[in-house]
Design a protein around this motif. Sequence first.
Motif, PDB file in Angstrom:
ATOM      1  N   GLY A  95       0.775  -1.232   0.000  1.00  0.00           N
ATOM      2  CA  GLY A  95       0.000   0.000   0.000  1.00  0.00           C
ATOM      3  C   GLY A  95       0.802   1.276   0.000  1.00  0.00           C
ATOM      4  O   GLY A  95       0.235   2.370   0.112  1.00  0.00           O
ATOM      5  N   ALA A  96       2.121   1.182  -0.145  1.00  0.00           N
ATOM      6  CA  ALA A  96       2.961   2.376  -0.187  1.00  0.00           C
ATOM      7  C   ALA A  96       2.791   3.104  -1.520  1.00  0.00           C
ATOM      8  O   ALA A  96       2.489   2.488  -2.548  1.00  0.00           O
ATOM      9  N   THR A  97       3.005   4.415  -1.499  1.00  0.00           N
ATOM     10  CA  THR A  97       3.002   5.194  -2.733  1.00  0.00           C
ATOM     11  C   THR A  97       4.313   5.966  -2.919  1.00  0.00           C
ATOM     12  O   THR A  97       4.451   6.722  -3.882  1.00  0.00           O
ATOM     13  N   VAL A  98       5.260   5.778  -1.997  1.00  0.00           N
ATOM     14  CA  VAL A  98       6.582   6.390  -2.132  1.00  0.00           C
ATOM     15  C   VAL A  98       7.613   5.414  -1.590  1.00  0.00           C
ATOM     16  O   VAL A  98       7.340   4.659  -0.646  1.00  0.00           O
ATOM     17  N   PHE A  99       8.803   5.414  -2.202  1.00  0.00           N
ATOM     18  CA  PHE A  99       9.890   4.550  -1.757  1.00  0.00           C
ATOM     19  C   PHE A  99      11.165   5.371  -1.758  1.00  0.00           C
ATOM     20  O   PHE A  99      11.540   5.974  -2.773  1.00  0.00           O
ATOM     21  N   GLN A 100      11.835   5.409  -0.599  1.00  0.00           N
ATOM     22  CA  GLN A 100      13.065   6.193  -0.465  1.00  0.00           C
ATOM     23  C   GLN A 100      14.285   5.280  -0.552  1.00  0.00           C
ATOM     24  O   GLN A 100      14.486   4.405   0.290  1.00  0.00           O
ATOM     25  N   ILE A 101      15.083   5.495  -1.589  1.00  0.00           N
ATOM     26  CA  ILE A 101      16.329   4.733  -1.772  1.00  0.00           C
ATOM     27  C   ILE A 101      17.392   5.455  -0.956  1.00  0.00           C
ATOM     28  O   ILE A 101      18.013   6.420  -1.412  1.00  0.00           O
ATOM     29  N   CYS A 102      17.597   4.998   0.275  1.00  0.00           N
ATOM     30  CA  CYS A 102      18.372   5.751   1.260  1.00  0.00           C
ATOM     31  C   CYS A 102      19.648   5.002   1.653  1.00  0.00           C
ATOM     32  O   CYS A 102      19.586   3.836   2.056  1.00  0.00           O
ATOM     33  N   ASP A 103      20.792   5.687   1.549  1.00  0.00           N
ATOM     34  CA  ASP A 103      22.081   5.081   1.882  1.00  0.00           C
ATOM     35  C   ASP A 103      22.269   3.767   1.134  1.00  0.00           C
ATOM     36  O   ASP A 103      22.594   2.721   1.719  1.00  0.00           O
ATOM     37  N   TYR A 104      22.065   3.820  -0.161  1.00  0.00           N
ATOM     38  CA  TYR A 104      22.222   2.677  -1.059  1.00  0.00           C
ATOM     39  C   TYR A 104      23.250   3.098  -2.112  1.00  0.00           C
ATOM     40  O   TYR A 104      22.899   3.425  -3.247  1.00  0.00           O
ATOM     41  N   PRO A 105      24.546   3.145  -1.713  1.00  0.00           N
ATOM     42  CA  PRO A 105      25.570   3.746  -2.582  1.00  0.00           C
ATOM     43  C   PRO A 105      25.768   3.043  -3.910  1.00  0.00           C
ATOM     44  O   PRO A 105      26.317   3.634  -4.853  1.00  0.00           O
ATOM     45  N   GLN A 106      25.325   1.795  -4.026  1.00  0.00           N
ATOM     46  CA  GLN A 106      25.471   1.080  -5.298  1.00  0.00           C
ATOM     47  C   GLN A 106      24.836   1.835  -6.455  1.00  0.00           C
ATOM     48  O   GLN A 106      25.275   1.716  -7.607  1.00  0.00           O
ATOM     49  N   ILE A 107      23.816   2.635  -6.142  1.00  0.00           N
ATOM     50  CA  ILE A 107      23.078   3.289  -7.214  1.00  0.00           C
ATOM     51  C   ILE A 107      23.928   4.317  -7.956  1.00  0.00           C
ATOM     52  O   ILE A 107      23.630   4.661  -9.105  1.00  0.00           O
ATOM     53  N   THR A 108      24.997   4.795  -7.323  1.00  0.00           N
ATOM     54  CA  THR A 108      25.860   5.761  -8.011  1.00  0.00           C
ATOM     55  C   THR A 108      26.607   5.115  -9.168  1.00  0.00           C
ATOM     56  O   THR A 108      27.119   5.812 -10.048  1.00  0.00           O
TER      57      THR A 108
END
Length: 281
Positions: A35-48
């Motif tokens: 039921g979420a409508t937002v997701f925070q990609i937080c302290d996930y350095p791989q994404i850089t």
Amino acid sequence: MKLGLSTYAYFWQLSEKAPKPMSLFAAIDDSARLGATVFQICDYPQITGWSSSELARLAQHAARMGITLELGTKGVMPAHLQRYLAIAGELDCALLRTMINSPDHRPTLSEAQRSVESVLPAFENQGVAICLETYEQVPTDDNIALVKAINSGLVGICLDPANCVASLESPMDVVAKTAPYVLNWHVKDFAFSRRDGWVGFTLAGAKLGEGLLRYDEIYQQIEPQTRGINQIIEHWLPWQGDGESSCRVEAEWTAHNMKYLLDKQTSNHSSTISRESHHVC
């Protein structure tokens, strides 16, 4: 206002300690299912290290699932913030949570101010807010002083009152001080328990509604509904002895906490309608 989850709600499931580590795509799918409508990609350095095509695929997947993305990192070095601003553009994010300190840089407040101000025009042009999280390494008064000195509607506070307990700041004092400047809210419950032999305490996470977090009072003070402040669920779930157990309990907490927030918003909405109806009568 949106309700959602953070990578910190999938800390063990995303880690290499999981029997089968979850991907960001799977975490977004699970968030939507709950039921979420937002997701925070937080302290996930791989994404850089992700390519533009990989970021585009993630953004498209989130959009298909009805999920808005936010980003989170640590530090205020200009080059670092600019890198995350570029990623925010690829992912259509309007908010970047960060902290003054990073593992290899601890600027003074004046240095932090110069760093943020040097990149602020680019953030403002792109419509991306910078949210400084409350936590034990930086006094809340310093975080507020920095926000006030920069004086931009797109620079504010990411409220996480649980973090400040470690520096002996009262969570509700933190809420009261930061309330006018909050742009994002990390919602996690916490509790103290006695260690073996009653020697000292452990401060760890708890399911929402089962610890010391005074959710209703915080909600009333920061007014997320009227101010458009997203509520992002995080956990402090201790290691449960093995990867399978840790992932299973984490999934249980995530489902419980998401339902807790959804139920709270239904209750708050009903209360608002009731008050408005009474006022009209």
